[in-house]
Design a protein around this motif. Sequence first.
Motif, PDB file in Angstrom:
ATOM      1  N   MET A 265      -7.174  -9.372   8.191  1.00 46.90           N
ATOM      2  CA  MET A 265      -6.645  -8.014   8.020  1.00 46.90           C
ATOM      3  C   MET A 265      -6.375  -7.649   6.562  1.00 46.90           C
ATOM      4  N   ASN A 266      -7.079  -8.256   5.638  1.00 45.38           N
ATOM      5  CA  ASN A 266      -6.958  -7.879   4.235  1.00 45.38           C
ATOM      6  C   ASN A 266      -7.792  -6.625   3.970  1.00 45.38           C
ATOM      7  N   LEU A 267      -7.326  -5.796   3.049  1.00 48.07           N
ATOM      8  CA  LEU A 267      -7.958  -4.511   2.761  1.00 48.07           C
ATOM      9  C   LEU A 267      -8.367  -4.428   1.298  1.00 48.07           C
ATOM     10  N   ILE A 268      -9.496  -3.789   1.043  1.00 48.61           N
ATOM     11  CA  ILE A 268      -9.917  -3.516  -0.340  1.00 48.61           C
ATOM     12  C   ILE A 268     -10.565  -2.138  -0.395  1.00 48.61           C
ATOM     13  N   ILE A 269     -10.586  -1.558  -1.597  1.00 50.86           N
ATOM     14  CA  ILE A 269     -11.318  -0.311  -1.808  1.00 50.86           C
ATOM     15  C   ILE A 269     -12.723  -0.664  -2.285  1.00 50.86           C
ATOM     16  N   SER A 270     -13.720  -0.188  -1.577  1.00 52.61           N
ATOM     17  CA  SER A 270     -15.110  -0.494  -1.905  1.00 52.61           C
ATOM     18  C   SER A 270     -15.787   0.739  -2.503  1.00 52.61           C
ATOM     19  N   GLY A 271     -16.499   0.535  -3.617  1.00 53.12           N
ATOM     20  CA  GLY A 271     -17.221   1.627  -4.252  1.00 53.12           C
ATOM     21  C   GLY A 271     -17.489   1.322  -5.717  1.00 53.12           C
ATOM     22  N   GLU A 272     -18.140   2.256  -6.407  1.00 55.22           N
ATOM     23  CA  GLU A 272     -18.424   2.081  -7.828  1.00 55.22           C
ATOM     24  C   GLU A 272     -17.129   2.018  -8.633  1.00 55.22           C
ATOM     25  N   ARG A 273     -17.137   1.160  -9.671  1.00 51.97           N
ATOM     26  CA  ARG A 273     -15.941   0.976 -10.497  1.00 51.97           C
ATOM     27  C   ARG A 273     -15.493   2.286 -11.137  1.00 51.97           C
ATOM     28  N   GLU A 274     -16.464   3.097 -11.584  1.00 54.00           N
ATOM     29  CA  GLU A 274     -16.107   4.372 -12.218  1.00 54.00           C
ATOM     30  C   GLU A 274     -15.382   5.296 -11.232  1.00 54.00           C
ATOM     31  N   ASN A 275     -15.813   5.266  -9.974  1.00 49.89           N
ATOM     32  CA  ASN A 275     -15.180   6.105  -8.954  1.00 49.89           C
ATOM     33  C   ASN A 275     -13.752   5.650  -8.651  1.00 49.89           C
ATOM     34  N   VAL A 276     -13.566   4.318  -8.627  1.00 50.15           N
ATOM     35  CA  VAL A 276     -12.217   3.780  -8.407  1.00 50.15           C
ATOM     36  C   VAL A 276     -11.295   4.190  -9.554  1.00 50.15           C
ATOM     37  N   LYS A 277     -11.817   4.127 -10.799  1.00 51.81           N
ATOM     38  CA  LYS A 277     -11.030   4.507 -11.973  1.00 51.81           C
ATOM     39  C   LYS A 277     -10.660   5.984 -11.915  1.00 51.81           C
ATOM     40  N   TYR A 278     -11.607   6.798 -11.519  1.00 50.46           N
ATOM     41  CA  TYR A 278     -11.351   8.235 -11.404  1.00 50.46           C
ATOM     42  C   TYR A 278     -10.269   8.511 -10.354  1.00 50.46           C
ATOM     43  N   LEU A 279     -10.342   7.782  -9.236  1.00 48.73           N
ATOM     44  CA  LEU A 279      -9.335   7.927  -8.178  1.00 48.73           C
ATOM     45  C   LEU A 279      -7.960   7.533  -8.696  1.00 48.73           C
TER      46      LEU A 279
ATOM     47  N   LEU B 191     -12.202  -1.030   3.163  1.00 52.49           N
ATOM     48  CA  LEU B 191     -12.856  -1.973   4.066  1.00 52.49           C
ATOM     49  C   LEU B 191     -11.896  -3.090   4.462  1.00 52.49           C
ATOM     50  N   TYR B 192     -12.113  -3.638   5.676  1.00 53.66           N
ATOM     51  CA  TYR B 192     -11.371  -4.798   6.146  1.00 53.66           C
ATOM     52  C   TYR B 192     -12.211  -6.050   5.930  1.00 53.66           C
ATOM     53  N   TYR B 193     -11.548  -7.131   5.577  1.00 54.87           N
ATOM     54  CA  TYR B 193     -12.223  -8.416   5.663  1.00 54.87           C
ATOM     55  C   TYR B 193     -11.261  -9.394   6.307  1.00 54.87           C
ATOM     56  N   GLU B 194     -11.453 -10.674   6.218  1.00 54.41           N
ATOM     57  CA  GLU B 194     -10.729 -11.647   7.044  1.00 54.41           C
ATOM     58  C   GLU B 194      -9.217 -11.511   6.942  1.00 54.41           C
TER      59      GLU B 194
ATOM     60  N   LYS C 267      -2.782  -3.201  -6.627  1.00 58.37           N
ATOM     61  CA  LYS C 267      -2.879  -4.632  -6.335  1.00 58.37           C
ATOM     62  C   LYS C 267      -4.313  -5.096  -6.062  1.00 58.37           C
ATOM     63  N   LYS C 268      -5.248  -4.141  -6.052  1.00 54.68           N
ATOM     64  CA  LYS C 268      -6.670  -4.429  -5.817  1.00 54.68           C
ATOM     65  C   LYS C 268      -6.963  -4.858  -4.375  1.00 54.68           C
ATOM     66  N   SER C 269      -5.997  -5.503  -3.735  1.00 55.51           N
ATOM     67  CA  SER C 269      -6.163  -5.940  -2.352  1.00 55.51           C
ATOM     68  C   SER C 269      -4.815  -5.878  -1.651  1.00 55.51           C
ATOM     69  N   CYS C 270      -4.830  -5.577  -0.361  1.00 54.99           N
ATOM     70  CA  CYS C 270      -3.585  -5.447   0.394  1.00 54.99           C
ATOM     71  C   CYS C 270      -3.806  -5.975   1.805  1.00 54.99           C
ATOM     72  N   ASN C 271      -2.734  -6.416   2.466  1.00 57.34           N
ATOM     73  CA  ASN C 271      -2.837  -6.918   3.829  1.00 57.34           C
ATOM     74  C   ASN C 271      -2.190  -5.935   4.793  1.00 57.34           C
ATOM     75  N   ALA C 272      -2.882  -5.634   5.898  1.00 61.11           N
ATOM     76  CA  ALA C 272      -2.367  -4.655   6.864  1.00 61.11           C
ATOM     77  C   ALA C 272      -1.052  -5.114   7.476  1.00 61.11           C
ATOM     78  N   ASN C 273      -0.916  -6.419   7.732  1.00 63.06           N
ATOM     79  CA  ASN C 273       0.342  -6.934   8.294  1.00 63.06           C
ATOM     80  C   ASN C 273       1.494  -6.802   7.300  1.00 63.06           C
ATOM     81  N   ALA C 274       1.197  -7.015   6.018  1.00 57.83           N
ATOM     82  CA  ALA C 274       2.232  -6.859   4.989  1.00 57.83           C
ATOM     83  C   ALA C 274       2.682  -5.402   4.906  1.00 57.83           C
ATOM     84  N   LEU C 275       1.726  -4.479   4.985  1.00 57.75           N
ATOM     85  CA  LEU C 275       2.072  -3.047   4.968  1.00 57.75           C
ATOM     86  C   LEU C 275       2.899  -2.676   6.188  1.00 57.75           C
ATOM     87  N   HIS C 276       2.546  -3.256   7.322  1.00 55.88           N
ATOM     88  CA  HIS C 276       3.301  -2.995   8.557  1.00 55.88           C
ATOM     89  C   HIS C 276       4.762  -3.418   8.394  1.00 55.88           C
TER      90      HIS C 276
END
Length: 684
Positions: free
Chosen positions: A61-75, A56-59, A18-27
């Motif tokens: 309680m939203n969550l994102i994966i931060s890093g190089e695009r190639e690393n995200v693809k590998y993951l 990383l957290y931003y406003e 989903k590229k982004s997720c909310n901690a409250n939604a996961l809860h």
Amino acid sequence: MNTLTPRQQFILNELINKKSCNANALHNELAVSVRTILREIASINKVLKKYKLTILYYENMNLIISGERENVKYLENSINSIPILWLYNKEQRKIAIVCKLLLEKGYLKAPYFSYKFNVVMGSISQDLDSIEKMLLTKNLYLIRKRTYGIKIDGSEWNKRNVFIELFFNFKPFEYLFSFLYGEEIDETVEAFFKDIFEVTTIDIVKKAFHQLDFGDIKVNDVQYFNLFILTLLAIKKTKDESNISLPEKIKRDMQSSKIYEKIKLLQDELYESNIILPEEELVYLCLYLNDYKYYNSYNGNIVESDINYEGISSELITGVSKKIGIDITKDKKLLKDLSNHLKQTFHMLNLGLDIINPLVNEIKEHYCQLFDIINNECKLIFSRYNIKIPEEEIGYIIMHIEVAIQGKQMFGRKLDVLIVCPSGISTAKILNNKVKALFSDIGGTDISPIHDVYDKLLKNKYDLILSTVPINLGIDNVIIVSPFMTKENIDEVKNFIFRIKVANQSVTVKSSDSLNFNATSKEYEIINEILKNLKLRKVKVGTFNELIDYIADDIYKNNISKSKEEIKRLILKREEKGNVVVPKSGMALLHTRSDEMIIPFVGVYYIDKSFPMSSEGFSTENVNTFLVLLARNNESNYILQFLGKISISLIERKGFVETLKTGNVRKIRSCLIDIANKEEATDE
């Protein structure tokens, strides 16, 4: 990635997909606390270090994966998706196990569940121990045989009641209902449905429901979703030849009701997919939807019950008013709505149907004092009808009462407001006059420049502060408005007024809740007369009608009633409504109210040979002891509470049933005096 737990893998999958997720939604989705989610993310981040990635957290309680695009693809390529069933929490796993067992005709092996939920056998064994205890409270039995496996034994009626109750407990109702009509379907709920029912059947029933129209018959969302589950259940049971069996009278009553016509339309939709449900199953679907208005309705003529629902509602409202210190007895709408609601409640409970209220836990938590008060009042009132009101129904009654309380409080004290305006006194007065004209709930207003705000707040307590400029007072009842009050300002103030009045509601519990509340010397004497007239009789009769004839005659000959025939008629009429048997006691409660009674009466009648009588869920129970409670139509609350406490004691007072069945007059009188002297029925 093998070092991640299934829950951690799920969180990571959600972020990748989903590229982004909310901690409250996961809860909410995983049914664990936000704190647990944050701990899991910290653990995931330790693993992600080698990929040079981090969550990383931003406003908000939203969550994102931060890093190089190639690393995200590998993951993304390296992580394996996991079955949703592995992510069930312990309670969800137990619900899934019970629902699966309830639908199976034969045995299932314990290792099957261990594999399905990816937990060790020890966990499954503990689950089964807990399930076994729960089922016993529902008159069902968990059979565990080493060679064969596990199955649930008991009546089909009880199995279905438990199935429905557990289904609604799997996850909050909004997640369940979204599976039927929501655009975004919760993955956990979807997996649960597909594990219990066949996917093809689910799709067929969904399509049929999208075509279903109830017309002028009111069906709320809970009933609608319940019908959806029951339809899936009926199809499964029909396929397995495990259909429910219902009495002919119930079938005739339902088949003549308006709701049955709608259920037949549902059957027509299912028929297009070659699904044919037997009459018993169609009638069973009606039972959960049928309103009192359509029950016993022949040729369009409604046959009303002889129970005085308005009188019961009035008694309940009066009792609650005394306890909370707020007079809601003159609320005609409350009386009407509650009376109509209780008609359907009696109908359902008399049939042995479960009351479904997905919000009951939230209601108990939010209205804990009011819940206890109404629960106790319901015990005193409904026990006279041998009906035990479940917590789910208390929740619905609270909602009716709460609306009346809010309405009463809305006409209570007005709010005090402070107006802060640095633009000058004339602008402040314009705003002040406009506020008073717009909001009738606002009473006293003060005007203050900014530099005097803190002094004003120290000297006075304000419900609301309206300021034309942003100010930081460290409190949350400040609204920034235009001096001329825009539409947005007006809406915001209206919403605030509503919220603050609801939040400030107070339920005052009286210090004494004793039976002696407002009792008169005459009422004390009536209780003494009831105890003096207590009758214990051993009767030789061949039929139930003969027993009632004997009781009515006995009361008449002892100058306790003015009419033998009328009392007999009323007792028999009440017995036809069901719910006179005290479950698992061998005892029945016979009661009625009539002005043919000279004085209230309590008596115990024994028979030599037991009668089979209707009990919960169309089952029968052998009865040899009958407790008779009779009162007049205009009986005082004090006397009715005394009779109510006797009824409650049949269920809640240890040894009371045995005392009635084996004790002598002196022992039973002593027990009744003790019941009368108890301050709280719930303390017994």
